[in-house]
Enzyme design. Structure first.
Site, short mmCIF file in Angstrom:
data_model
loop_
_atom_site.label_atom_id
_atom_site.label_comp_id
_atom_site.label_asym_id
_atom_site.label_seq_id
_atom_site.Cartn_x
_atom_site.Cartn_y
_atom_site.Cartn_z
N HIS A 137 -0.66 3.10 5.11
CA HIS A 137 -0.11 2.12 4.19
C HIS A 137 0.96 1.26 4.88
O HIS A 137 0.97 0.03 4.75
CB HIS A 137 0.51 2.81 2.97
CG HIS A 137 -0.48 3.15 1.90
ND1 HIS A 137 -1.47 4.09 2.08
CD2 HIS A 137 -0.63 2.66 0.63
CE1 HIS A 137 -2.19 4.17 0.96
NE2 HIS A 137 -1.71 3.32 0.08
N HIS A 183 3.88 11.33 3.01
CA HIS A 183 4.21 11.02 4.40
C HIS A 183 5.64 11.44 4.70
O HIS A 183 6.48 11.52 3.79
CB HIS A 183 4.06 9.53 4.70
CG HIS A 183 2.66 9.10 4.98
ND1 HIS A 183 1.95 9.51 6.09
CD2 HIS A 183 1.83 8.27 4.29
CE1 HIS A 183 0.76 8.96 6.07
NE2 HIS A 183 0.64 8.22 4.98
#
Length: 232
Positions: A137, A183
């Site tokens: 992302h 993450h």
């Protein structure tokens, strides 16, 4: 002569950017291969606790990260490329598509090589497939925002605001990935750094290709930029 000097400056800036960015990126790569560090683990757990305690904020983060996810940026760059082709800037369109594709493929390859597991948090608020390093992302947001910004820059009057908006989108998308527990901090920082390095590298490569005679010098400029060049 002046144009050649300008080319040299742009190539130098792009080359230095790649070199400067890749040094900390390689350090992060080493960090990702080592046991989990205190910063990554501490931030992940603190933000996870906040997300659990604030479900409304978590919902907003999920909406934001989905709205500006990798596919959204790929579609945006594809639309931009079509617009550029219609304006006669085929080389610039090729650069945009190539940069997005190369960056995405490189990020996927590094994920497989590093093979870092995502945060293992109790009662997760979000889930994601694949490996953790680097963040796809963050990488795609950097690539997409950077490509669009650099392409339309000659047409903008308020360039500082455009730079601020681009970085706002990149930073907020990166933060959502950590806040949602999919993450670590080092993952998203590495994704942003890799995106910047890829853009700088492809800018340098395409500048050299364009000036080598592979296409007319004006083919890589938007139509509005070409017309202003002719007037000067």
């Amino acid at each position: 002569m002046r144009d050649e000097m300008g080319l040299g400056v742009r190539l130098t800036i792009a080359s230095v950017t790649v070199a400067v960015v890749m040094v900390p990126f390689m350090l992060l790569l080493v960090v990702a291969r080592m046991p989990l560090n205190d910063l990554d683990e501490g931030v992940a757990r603190q933000l996870h606790a906040y997300a659990l305690a604030n479900p409304d904020v978590t919902t907003a983060l999920i909406v934001w990260t989905d709205a500006f996810g990798p596919m959204s940026w790929r579609v945006a760059v594809a639309v931009l490329a079509i617009w550029l082709v219609r304006r006669g800037a085929r080389l610039l369109a090729l650069w945009a598509v190539t940069t997005m594709a190369v960056g995405g493929l490189l990020g996927a390859l590094i994920k497989v090589i590093v093979d870092r597991a995502r945060p293992g948090l109790p009662d997760p608020v979000a889930l994601a497939d694949g490996d953790s390093f680097p963040s796809g992302h963050a990488l795609n947001a950097t690539l997409g925002a950077g490509i669009i910004l650099l392409t339309v820059m000659p047409l903008l009057r308020h360039r500082a605001a455009a730079w601020a908006l681009a970085w706002f989108l990149v930073v907020t998308v990166a933060c959502t990935r950590v806040a949602l527990g999919v993450h670590y901090v080092s993952d998203v920082v590495a994704g942003v750094m890799l995106g910047v390095a890829v853009i700088a590298a492809t800018v340098a490569g395409f500048e050299r290709w364009r000036r080598s005679g592979a296409s007319p010098p004006s083919a890589g400029r938007p139509a509005a930029d070409q017309s202003s060049a002719r007037r000067s």
